[in-house]
Design an enzyme around this catalytic site. Structure first.
Site, PDB file in Angstrom:
ATOM      1  CG  HIS A 131       1.371   3.535   5.134  1.00 46.76           C
ATOM      2  ND1 HIS A 131       2.656   4.017   5.076  1.00 46.76           N
ATOM      3  CD2 HIS A 131       1.073   3.422   6.457  1.00 46.76           C
ATOM      4  CE1 HIS A 131       3.116   4.173   6.306  1.00 46.76           C
ATOM      5  NE2 HIS A 131       2.183   3.822   7.166  1.00 46.76           N
ATOM      6  CG  ASP A 134       1.661  -1.878   1.489  1.00 46.66           C
ATOM      7  OD1 ASP A 134       1.995  -2.743   2.323  1.00 46.66           O
ATOM      8  OD2 ASP A 134       1.564  -0.668   1.767  1.00 46.66           O
ATOM      9  CD  GLN A 170      -1.908  -2.704   8.638  1.00 41.53           C
ATOM     10  OE1 GLN A 170      -2.252  -3.582   9.432  1.00 41.53           O
ATOM     11  NE2 GLN A 170      -1.294  -1.596   9.031  1.00 41.53           N
ATOM     12  CE  LYS A 228       2.669  -1.874   9.681  1.00 38.35           C
ATOM     13  NZ  LYS A 228       2.313  -0.656  10.382  1.00 38.35           N
ATOM     14  CB  CYS A 233       1.386   7.082   7.349  1.00 34.21           C
ATOM     15  SG  CYS A 233       2.456   7.276   8.757  1.00 34.21           S
TER      16      CYS A 233
END
Ligand SMILES: Cc1ncc(COP(=O)(O)O)c(C=O)c1O
Length: 422
Positions: free
Chosen positions: A135, A212, A215, A238, A378
């Site tokens: 992203h 990261d 998600q 999220k 993105c």
């Protein structure tokens, strides 16, 4: 700080969960006039009533300034804020609550590490590695810090199925590598990356890893002590929590080596005309008035998901994605991206239909009450790898069901009829 529970203390996953009845926890589905087939959870997840209630409870009955007052309301607000931090530390099994820094978002957390940590140590010729599926939030901060320091941003390429091609990433674990910043789950392809393996190999060379987890936190069981990563970032919205809050997890020594990004109230030990010193962790990273209601809502979301069981949620979402993949595969002219159903694939599916722009598809889907995302998500470097400028994306969460998949397929068929593709 209160000790954080060990993995062995975590509640057991219940045997069978009635996910259909859990949908009732999300007022938005009852409130919408036409059926809402919300397939855009990778952008932002819907909120269960308990999260919204925790926020309204805070504003109605427990609101006060955090770490700024000595009267009871201010003290209980400060306690609630720190209790939320402990809940989130428990949620990812951090060794201590002070390893959780509240930020505005995953994006801000990555920028904090890029500017507050990497910028301090990076030298000309050093390398920071990301992957081609990142992203922009986990790409641009590294691009900037590399450019300003004469360092090199290196890219882990992808194979034809959208998995990391580690064999082609020559130098990833080499002498010049100073950081690997990598997503655990791709927000476009749904690929679940082998983070454990990457961290284990990087550790042998003393290369720090930032994960990261935007998600993955709240979508699957995650244990930072087990993973052994140096930094990890997430966003509340999220994972069924509120917008405007996220966190940075960091190993104690890594956070100690990080300079604050924002300076101001609440993060200082002492301020003098000529020099100042910072408060202990994590306060030193949280300048300005803390987002109390956001932290409380974030913790309520973590409790809600934990109550259901992360393993059960992961299984449910994978099953929905598998079913959707199967149904979509039979649509004429569809091109699905990513590894497809399997252990290394989560609840995110990207696709294109021959001759139909994803924006047109998303617009027609909206008329069917189907909310999907269309665009580059993105992830422009990934779009370049896929050779497209955009894709349509359906993403699943615990409140989705088979009707949502059927509605998606019907919407695609309708788009083909309207736009003339056979
Ligand atoms: C993989 C990934 N990383 C980072 C982000 C940024 O999250 P936020 O916008 O909440 O900061 C997103 C958001 O879509 C994402 O999917």
């Amino acid at each position: 700080m209160e000790p954080v529970r060990r993995k062995s203390d975590l509640p057991q996953v219940p045997a069978a969960i009635d996910f259909e009845s859990l949908r009732a926890d999300f007022p938005i589905f009852a409130a919408s006039r036409q059926p809402l087939h919300y397939l855009d959870s990778a952008a932002s997840a819907q909120k269960p009533a308990c999260v919204v209630e925790s926020i309204s409870q805070c504003y109605n009955h427990g609101y006060g300034p955090v770490h700024r007052g000595l009267y009871p309301l201010a003290e209980s607000a400060s306690e609630d804020y720190e209790a939320s931090r402990r809940t989130l530390a428990n949620f990812i099994n951090a060794a201590g609550a002070e390893q959780i820094v509240f930020t505005r978002s995953a994006t801000e957390a990555i920028n904090l590490v890029a500017q507050g940590w990497a910028a301090r140590y990076l030298q000309p010729g050093d390398e920071i590695w990301v992957s081609q599926m990142e992203h922009h939030a986990n790409f641009l901060p590294w691009q900037r810090v590399c450019t300003s320091h004469g360092s090199r941003l290196r890219i882990i390429p992808l194979d034809s199925e959208g998995r990391l091609d580690l064999e082609q990433a020559e130098g990833l674990f080499g002498q010049k590598s100073r950081l690997i910043a990598i997503t655990q789950v791709s927000n476009v392809l749904g690929t679940i990356n082998p983070i454990g393996e990457i961290v284990a190999t990087a550790k042998q060379q003393n290369i720090p890893v930032l994960v990261d987890a935007a998600q993955s936190v709240g979508h699957m069981p995650l244990d930072v002590q087990d993973l052994d990563c140096d930094f990890l970032v997430a966003s509340a919205h999220k994972m069924c929590g509120p917008t405007g809050i996220g966190f940075l997890y960091g190993k104690t020594d890594r956070l100690a080596a990080t300079e604050p990004l924002l300076l101001g109230g609440g993060m200082v030990d002492e301020v003098n005309i000529d020099n100042s010193s910072w408060a202990e962790m994590p306060a030193r990273f949280e300048a300005g008035s803390p987002n109390l209601a956001g932290a409380i809502g974030f913790a309520a979301a973590a409790d809600y998901l934990r109550g259901i069981g992360l393993q059960a949620i992961e299984q449910r979402v994978k099953e929905l994605a598998r079913l959707a993949y199967e149904k979509l595969s039979s649509v004429d002219g569809i091109r699905l991206y990513g590894p497809g159903p399997g252990l290394d694939s989560s609840g995110i599916l990207s696709f294109n239909i021959d001759g139909i722009h994803p924006h047109d598809l998303a617009q027609i889907a909206a008329e069917h009450g189907v909310a999907i995302r269309a665009g580059h998500h993105c992830c422009q470097p990934l779009m370049q790898r896929l050779g497209v400028s955009s894709t349509a994306r359906a993403s699943f969460n615990l409140y989705n069901n088979e009707q949502d998949i059927a509605a998606l397929v019907a919407a695609i068929q309708d788009a083909k009829r309207i736009l003339g593709y056979r």
